[in-house]
Design a protein around this motif. Structure first.
Motif, PDB file in Angstrom:
ATOM      1  N   GLU A 148       0.841  -1.198   0.000  1.00 17.63           N
ATOM      2  CA  GLU A 148       0.000   0.000   0.000  1.00 17.63           C
ATOM      3  C   GLU A 148       0.870   1.240   0.000  1.00 17.63           C
ATOM      4  OE1 GLU A 148      -3.905   1.877   2.307  1.00 17.63           O
ATOM      5  OE2 GLU A 148      -2.881   0.108   3.106  1.00 17.63           O
ATOM      6  N   ALA A 168       3.983   1.552  -5.161  1.00 21.30           N
ATOM      7  CA  ALA A 168       3.695   1.942  -3.775  1.00 21.30           C
ATOM      8  C   ALA A 168       4.560   3.098  -3.289  1.00 21.30           C
ATOM      9  CB  ALA A 168       3.879   0.735  -2.850  1.00 21.30           C
ATOM     10  N   GLY A 227      -3.261   1.795  -3.992  1.00 24.92           N
ATOM     11  CA  GLY A 227      -3.753   2.976  -3.290  1.00 24.92           C
ATOM     12  C   GLY A 227      -3.420   4.282  -3.973  1.00 24.92           C
ATOM     13  N   ARG A 231      -7.276   5.965  -0.735  1.00 30.11           N
ATOM     14  CA  ARG A 231      -7.895   4.945   0.122  1.00 30.11           C
ATOM     15  C   ARG A 231      -9.116   4.335  -0.569  1.00 30.11           C
ATOM     16  NH1 ARG A 231      -5.322   4.909   4.797  1.00 30.11           N
ATOM     17  NH2 ARG A 231      -4.310   6.808   5.544  1.00 30.11           N
ATOM     18  N   ARG A 291      -7.954   1.778  -3.271  1.00 32.34           N
ATOM     19  CA  ARG A 291      -7.574   0.447  -2.796  1.00 32.34           C
ATOM     20  C   ARG A 291      -8.815  -0.379  -2.457  1.00 32.34           C
ATOM     21  NH1 ARG A 291      -2.805  -2.134  -1.112  1.00 32.34           N
ATOM     22  NH2 ARG A 291      -3.054  -3.681   0.545  1.00 32.34           N
TER      23      ARG A 291
END
Length: 379
Positions: A177, A260, A285, A336, A339
């Motif tokens: 993430e 990431a 994300g 957020r 994801r």
């Protein structure tokens, strides 16, 4: 069920790197997760490089031989319970499925098939007719995007269902993430093969777009390589020195780790079929900025996980990108949401549920076709 799985465009289990091979492998895995036995059809690639009638005749001769061989094999062993063809169109028509499905009375299912009305006349007309014959023979056609649905709509009829399967993405382990640090400069990332055509056009558009926001402090990482690099890389040479890092082609796990470490995913996506890379970026994300082109709208949640601008409007793209670069709170909210969207709504488990429905409808439709007096049961 035993399912014969055919990919006319590309052999999904070869060493090639492409989104259609990835989707084919994901479909096979999803079908197997439902308990089905999936058998790749032992066939060569059926891609046509030109409309030369001799090239088509050669493929048709190969197909006739394969049909005869498979017919003999299945009569000796028993035929599969269903035929599934992934990704056929006028340059890669399904020359096997309709014949074998009809011969053995088994359901015929396709995914990501497409019709090309503008190819219905002229040199590609015979190839287009082969695709249309296959579409007419189908019991269920899976479409991934709204654009695909529109193209297939003329083939929706009693006994031939059109069923949506939103594009999905699978991971061996949960992807990393993206961090939420307020780093400077902000880091943009893109992933795409470098080849002539729409990929190259997207790269060239991206270079022009980034030039519009050169006054902002950002860095771009480019993951990808290919025969078009000699044309693509110089297009970014006018940007301030040190702005672009060329990382080359990376294995998938390394590419996910690289994603990431960034803040935004940017890829114009001109005429993109849909683009699994958008789902991968969201799974990590990252918010997305792209053109509303091709099937891109079907792999993002507009306004929630991505900002899409009208196709070709490079000024609007630059404005959307600048707005996100200047708004860390919005980037965090979108990241957020991205994801959650990719990992929950576009998961293999969700896709398997949809596939179970497709198979049930296809079986019912084929059964009804085999018993015309039960026509009321057609979907």
């Amino acid at each position: 069920m035993r399912i014969a799985f055919h990919t006319p465009l590309n052999l999904f289990d070869d060493d090639g790197v492409s989104g259609d091979r990835r989707m084919a492998r994901q479909l096979v895995a999803a079908l197997r997760s439902l308990g089905h036995e999936v058998e790749p059809v032992p066939a060569p690639r059926f891609y046509l490089r030109s409309a030369d009638p001799a090239e088509l005749a050669g493929l048709q001769a190969t197909a006739r031989t394969l049909c005869a061989d498979l017919t003999a094999h299945w009569r000796h062993r028993s035929a599969p319970d269903l035929w599934f063809t992934y990704h056929h169109y006028y340059r890669a028509p399904d020359l096997l499925g309709p014949t074998l499905s009809a011969g053995f009375g088994i359901p015929y299912v396709t995914a990501e098939a497409s019709d090309a009305p503008r190819r219905a006349e002229g040199e590609w007309a015979p190839h287009t007719q082969l695709v249309r014959s296959a579409l007419a023979a189908g019991d269920a056609h899976i479409y991934f995007t709204e654009r695909d649905r529109q193209g297939l709509e003329p083939w929706r009829r009693p006994g031939t269902a059109l069923i949506k399967l939103p594009p999905f993405v699978a991971f061996d382990t949960a992807p990393p993430e993206a961090g939420r640090t307020q780093r400077q400069p902000l880091r943009l990332v893109t992933i795409a093969m470098m080849r002539a055509g729409t990929k190259q056009n997207s790269y060239l558009a991206l270079a022009r777009i980034l030039d519009r926001i050169r006054h902002l402090d950002w860095r771009l990482s480019v993951i990808g390589d290919g025969s078009g690099r000699a044309t693509i890389e110089p297009a970014f040479a006018g940007l301030p020195p040190g702005r672009v890092s060329w990382l080359g082609l990376l294995p998938r796990e390394r590419a996910l780790a690289e994603l990431a470490g960034h803040d935004l995913f940017v890829w114009p996506g001109l005429r993109e079929a849909y683009g699994l890379v958008y789902l991968e970026a969201q799974a990590v994300g990252l918010p997305v900025v792209a053109f509303d082109s091709g099937g891109v709208a079907d792999v993002v949640a507009q306004g929630e996980t991505a900002l899409l601008v009208p196709e070709g409007d490079e000024a609007a793209f630059a404005d959307a990108l600048e707005a996100l670069l200047r708004d860390p709170d919005r980037r965090e909210r979108m990241g957020r949401a991205a994801r959650r969207f990719a990992m929950a709504e576009r998961s293999p488990a969700r896709a398997a549920d949809n596939l179970a429905e497709v198979l049930a409808v296809a079986v019912a439709n084929r059964r009804a076709k085999m018993a015309p007096d039960e026509g009321k049961r057609l979907s």
